[in-house]
Structures are given as C-alpha cells and as structure tokens.
Design a protein around this motif. Structure first.
Motif, PDB file in Angstrom:
ATOM      1  N   LEU A 164       1.007  -1.030   0.119  1.00  0.00           N
ATOM      2  CA  LEU A 164      -0.100   0.023  -0.065  1.00  0.00           C
ATOM      3  C   LEU A 164       0.962   1.174  -0.084  1.00  0.00           C
ATOM      4  N   GLU A 165       2.022   1.428   0.599  1.00  0.00           N
ATOM      5  CA  GLU A 165       2.880   2.221   0.730  1.00  0.00           C
ATOM      6  C   GLU A 165       3.428   2.608  -0.769  1.00  0.00           C
ATOM      7  N   ASN A 166       3.935   1.442  -1.324  1.00  0.00           N
ATOM      8  CA  ASN A 166       4.438   1.748  -2.650  1.00  0.00           C
ATOM      9  C   ASN A 166       3.424   2.241  -3.688  1.00  0.00           C
ATOM     10  N   LYS A 167       2.129   1.691  -3.254  1.00  0.00           N
ATOM     11  CA  LYS A 167       1.110   2.457  -4.350  1.00  0.00           C
ATOM     12  C   LYS A 167       0.922   3.747  -4.049  1.00  0.00           C
ATOM     13  N   LEU A 168       1.097   4.151  -2.874  1.00  0.00           N
ATOM     14  CA  LEU A 168       0.463   5.682  -2.468  1.00  0.00           C
ATOM     15  C   LEU A 168       1.561   6.557  -2.989  1.00  0.00           C
ATOM     16  N   LEU A 169       2.965   6.036  -2.832  1.00  0.00           N
ATOM     17  CA  LEU A 169       4.122   6.756  -3.206  1.00  0.00           C
ATOM     18  C   LEU A 169       4.333   6.975  -4.757  1.00  0.00           C
ATOM     19  N   SER A 171       3.868   8.171  -8.102  1.00  0.00           N
ATOM     20  CA  SER A 171       2.903   9.257  -8.642  1.00  0.00           C
ATOM     21  C   SER A 171       2.168   9.222  -9.861  1.00  0.00           C
ATOM     22  N   LYS A 172       2.558   7.958 -10.374  1.00  0.00           N
ATOM     23  CA  LYS A 172       1.626   7.805 -11.766  1.00  0.00           C
ATOM     24  C   LYS A 172       0.123   7.011 -11.100  1.00  0.00           C
ATOM     25  N   GLU A 173       0.015   6.916  -9.823  1.00  0.00           N
ATOM     26  CA  GLU A 173      -1.421   6.088  -9.365  1.00  0.00           C
ATOM     27  C   GLU A 173      -2.288   7.264  -9.443  1.00  0.00           C
ATOM     28  N   GLU A 174      -3.334   7.175 -10.362  1.00  0.00           N
ATOM     29  CA  GLU A 174      -4.455   7.953 -10.173  1.00  0.00           C
ATOM     30  C   GLU A 174      -5.596   7.879  -9.427  1.00  0.00           C
ATOM     31  N   SER A 175      -5.893   6.608  -8.957  1.00  0.00           N
ATOM     32  CA  SER A 175      -7.068   6.031  -8.037  1.00  0.00           C
ATOM     33  C   SER A 175      -6.635   6.463  -6.572  1.00  0.00           C
ATOM     34  N   SER A 176      -7.497   6.568  -5.696  1.00  0.00           N
ATOM     35  CA  SER A 176      -7.403   6.458  -4.326  1.00  0.00           C
ATOM     36  C   SER A 176      -7.517   5.208  -3.819  1.00  0.00           C
ATOM     37  N   PRO A 177      -6.701   4.517  -2.927  1.00  0.00           N
ATOM     38  CA  PRO A 177      -6.868   3.199  -2.545  1.00  0.00           C
ATOM     39  C   PRO A 177      -7.995   3.262  -1.037  1.00  0.00           C
ATOM     40  N   ILE A 248      -0.990  10.256   3.949  1.00  0.00           N
ATOM     41  CA  ILE A 248      -0.245  10.507   2.703  1.00  0.00           C
ATOM     42  C   ILE A 248      -1.344  10.387   1.611  1.00  0.00           C
ATOM     43  N   ASN A 249      -2.394   9.561   1.875  1.00  0.00           N
ATOM     44  CA  ASN A 249      -3.423   9.684   0.869  1.00  0.00           C
ATOM     45  C   ASN A 249      -4.246  10.446   0.694  1.00  0.00           C
ATOM     46  N   SER A 250      -4.477  11.336   1.878  1.00  0.00           N
ATOM     47  CA  SER A 250      -5.323  12.506   1.985  1.00  0.00           C
ATOM     48  C   SER A 250      -4.462  13.677   1.248  1.00  0.00           C
ATOM     49  N   GLU A 251      -3.012  13.583   1.561  1.00  0.00           N
ATOM     50  CA  GLU A 251      -2.281  14.634   0.881  1.00  0.00           C
ATOM     51  C   GLU A 251      -2.265  14.274  -0.654  1.00  0.00           C
ATOM     52  N   ASN A 252      -2.305  13.237  -1.312  1.00  0.00           N
ATOM     53  CA  ASN A 252      -2.507  12.984  -2.689  1.00  0.00           C
ATOM     54  C   ASN A 252      -3.788  13.354  -3.256  1.00  0.00           C
ATOM     55  N   ASN A 254      -5.612  15.829  -2.009  1.00  0.00           N
ATOM     56  CA  ASN A 254      -5.541  17.255  -2.161  1.00  0.00           C
ATOM     57  C   ASN A 254      -4.580  17.682  -3.288  1.00  0.00           C
ATOM     58  N   ILE A 255      -3.485  16.980  -3.474  1.00  0.00           N
ATOM     59  CA  ILE A 255      -2.769  17.387  -4.723  1.00  0.00           C
ATOM     60  C   ILE A 255      -3.459  17.232  -5.965  1.00  0.00           C
ATOM     61  N   ARG A 256      -4.075  16.205  -6.060  1.00  0.00           N
ATOM     62  CA  ARG A 256      -4.796  16.039  -7.480  1.00  0.00           C
ATOM     63  C   ARG A 256      -6.057  16.834  -7.423  1.00  0.00           C
ATOM     64  N   THR A 257      -6.732  17.171  -6.419  1.00  0.00           N
ATOM     65  CA  THR A 257      -7.887  18.348  -6.496  1.00  0.00           C
ATOM     66  C   THR A 257      -7.285  19.633  -6.909  1.00  0.00           C
ATOM     67  N   ASN A 258      -6.034  19.851  -6.337  1.00  0.00           N
ATOM     68  CA  ASN A 258      -5.390  21.194  -6.675  1.00  0.00           C
ATOM     69  C   ASN A 258      -5.008  21.472  -8.034  1.00  0.00           C
ATOM     70  N   GLU A 259      -4.503  20.346  -8.713  1.00  0.00           N
ATOM     71  CA  GLU A 259      -4.443  20.149 -10.109  1.00  0.00           C
ATOM     72  C   GLU A 259      -5.535  20.505 -11.049  1.00  0.00           C
TER      73      GLU A 259
END
Length: 311
Positions: A164-169, A171-177, A248-252, A254-259
């Motif tokens: 799960l950590e590798n998936k969250l880190l 950057s190409k992962e689009e969906s949220s686990p 980390i998932n919440s930050e990801n 937020n980053i996608r939402t900001n983009e």
C-alpha cells in the motif's frame, strides 16, 4: 475431540467423536488434556464439565464466544479466554474463540474445528519426558504455540502495508485506495485488540507461577513474554504506519484536487475576456457602429483568437 493422557513415561492419545465419563477417567499421576474442536456437541461438553467438576462460572466463560480476552484464577484453576487471528478469504482477518483452562490435574482447550492452533503441540507431546510432562509446562507450550502463530499474521499485515505504501508513493497512481486503507486499518486495530491484552496474561502467569508451574519455568515464561512484546510492538508500529498512510493518501487527494482546480482556473482565465467581448456585442443597442461593419465579425473573431493565444 482429542483426549491425551500424559504421564512421565509416555503419552496416549485418542480421537473421538463424543466424550464419555469413562474416557475422561485418569489417575493422580496422569495429566489429562482434552482438546475440544467446536462448540456444537453440547452433550459431550456437558459431560466434560460434569465429570471434571468445572465451576459454573468457568463454564459460562468457556462457552460464551463473545467474551473479551481475559485471564481469571478460580480456586485451583486458571482460565485464559482469548481470540485466534486468521487470514481468511480475500486476505481479510477475522478472529476465532480460543479457551485454555488449567485445572488441578487436567488441561482443557477449546477452539473452532478448522485452523488447528495446537498442531505443533501434538507433534511435541509424545516426545516429552519428565519434568516437561508437568501440567504447567504443557500449558505453557499450548499458549506459546498460540502466540507464535500470530507472527505469520504480523508478517501478512507488514506485506500489505508495504504494498500500500508503494502504491501511494507512486506518482502515476490516479485512483485512491480508500477501501484498502479502511480494511487494513480495521485489521490492524483488530490484531491490536487481541494481542495487547496478552501482555497481561503473561505477566499474571509469571506472578502466579508458584501455584501452577514448577520452579524452572521462569526462562520459558520470560521467552513467552519476549514474544508477546515483539507482537505488541509490531501492532503499535503498524498502527502508526497506517495513520501515516492515511495522511499520505489525503495529501495525494489534495494534490490531485489542486491540479484540477489549477486547470479549471487556467481555462476560466482564458475565457473571461472572450466572454466579456461576446457579452458586449450581445447587447441590443441600435447605435453600435461595429455591428454594421462589413469585416466586423472576422475582426472580432481574430481579436478573440489573439487574446486566447496571448493568454
């Protein structure tokens, strides 16, 4: 039902479908271990309780599968009620009711009919010689076998955390686990609820060793304490890790939402002056000189294109 008669010389084992009073008879120099797999045969369980004179309070604790993990001393008996953690279908964890009762000259164990928690003990029992045939040592190896089985569960949780950590880190992962995070957090919390109370079990055993164990049992109880401490520390570390992964998932997210908001803002910035121009020339006034120009429309479109390109 597995019925063991353990003495200083040898061990006799019988596997039976039901219990009878004659089957449970044993002399003072023999340790009786009855391993009950499943709680459905009420008649045999009642025979077991009646023949061995199990107190009614302990009977209720044994058959009530909703009890929390606990240790309880009653006269010359010691009861441990706990749960076994099993990795089931889809790698989800679930628990099963486990009871160990140490009596004056017997040991009773209760577990579900699948995923035998004491398979390793069955292989060791026939090889035991005195003083390791004492009831305290047999009780110790049952509890040790149960606790050691949780190391595989901890490894299972560790692997899930790493994936799960590798998936969250990535950057190409689009969906949220999100679902995977939720189930893993639930499994870690469940493992913690089962394993952490076992610290008290082992501590109580070390203080009550004079009543139930031979003097030389101290190194074994210390080793048991070390094992449960490792498991409890793993639970604490995994709890912190899953909290970090959720952040980390919440930050990801937020980053996608900001983009997305950045892209929408850029599009809005480009179309704002164009919307202004079209709204001006959409007004219904008679005296607007540009409306009667032969090249007014192409000039307006060209101007809008230049503005868009510039922006």
């Amino acid at each position: 039902f597995f019925v063991y008669n353990i003495d200083e010389a040898n061990t006799r084992m019988q596997e039976v479908d039901s219990l009878t009073p004659n089957l449970l008879k044993h002399n003072d120099k023999t340790l009786l271990w009855v391993d009950t797999q499943g709680f459905s045969d009420k008649d045999s369980i009642h025979t077991l309780f009646e023949t061995l004179n199990i107190p009614s309070l302990l009977q209720e604790d044994i058959i009530n599968t909703r009890h929390r993990p606990k240790i309880e001393a009653f006269d010359d008996s010691l009861l441990i009620v706990t749960k076994r953690i099993i990795a089931g279908h889809g790698k989800r964890l679930h628990t099963e009711h486990i009871v160990l009762l140490l009596g004056p000259d017997y040991i009773l164990s209760f577990q579900p009919p699948v995923n035998d928690s004491f398979h390793g003990v069955r292989d060791r029992i026939p090889k035991l010689k005195y003083p390791y045939t004492h009831k305290g040592y047999v009780f110790y190896i049952l509890l040790d076998n149960l606790i050691d089985g949780h190391f595989a569960i901890m490894e299972h949780l560790h692997q899930r955390l790493d994936r799960l950590e590798n998936k969250l880190l990535n950057s190409k992962e689009e969906s949220s686990p999100q679902e995977e995070l939720t189930t893993l957090k639930h499994d870690i919390a469940m493992a913690r609820r089962i394993i952490v109370p076992m610290r008290r079990f082992v501590t109580d055993l070390r203080f009550k060793r004079d009543n139930y164990f031979l003097p030389g049992i101290d190194p074994y109880l210390t080793d048991l304490s070390d094992h449960i401490e490792q498991l409890a520390e793993s639970c604490e570390i995994y709890s912190e890790s899953i909290t970090m992964l959720i952040e980390i998932n919440s930050e990801n997210i937020n980053i996608r939402t900001n983009e997305i908001m950045k892209t929408l803002t850029l599009i809005s910035t480009i179309f704002m002056p164009l919307t202004f121009i079209t709204s001006v020339y959409g007004m219904n006034f008679d005296y607007m000189p540009e409306l009667r120009m032969q090249w007014g429309y192409p000039i307006c479109i060209t101007l809008m294109g230049i503005i868009s390109l510039f922006l």
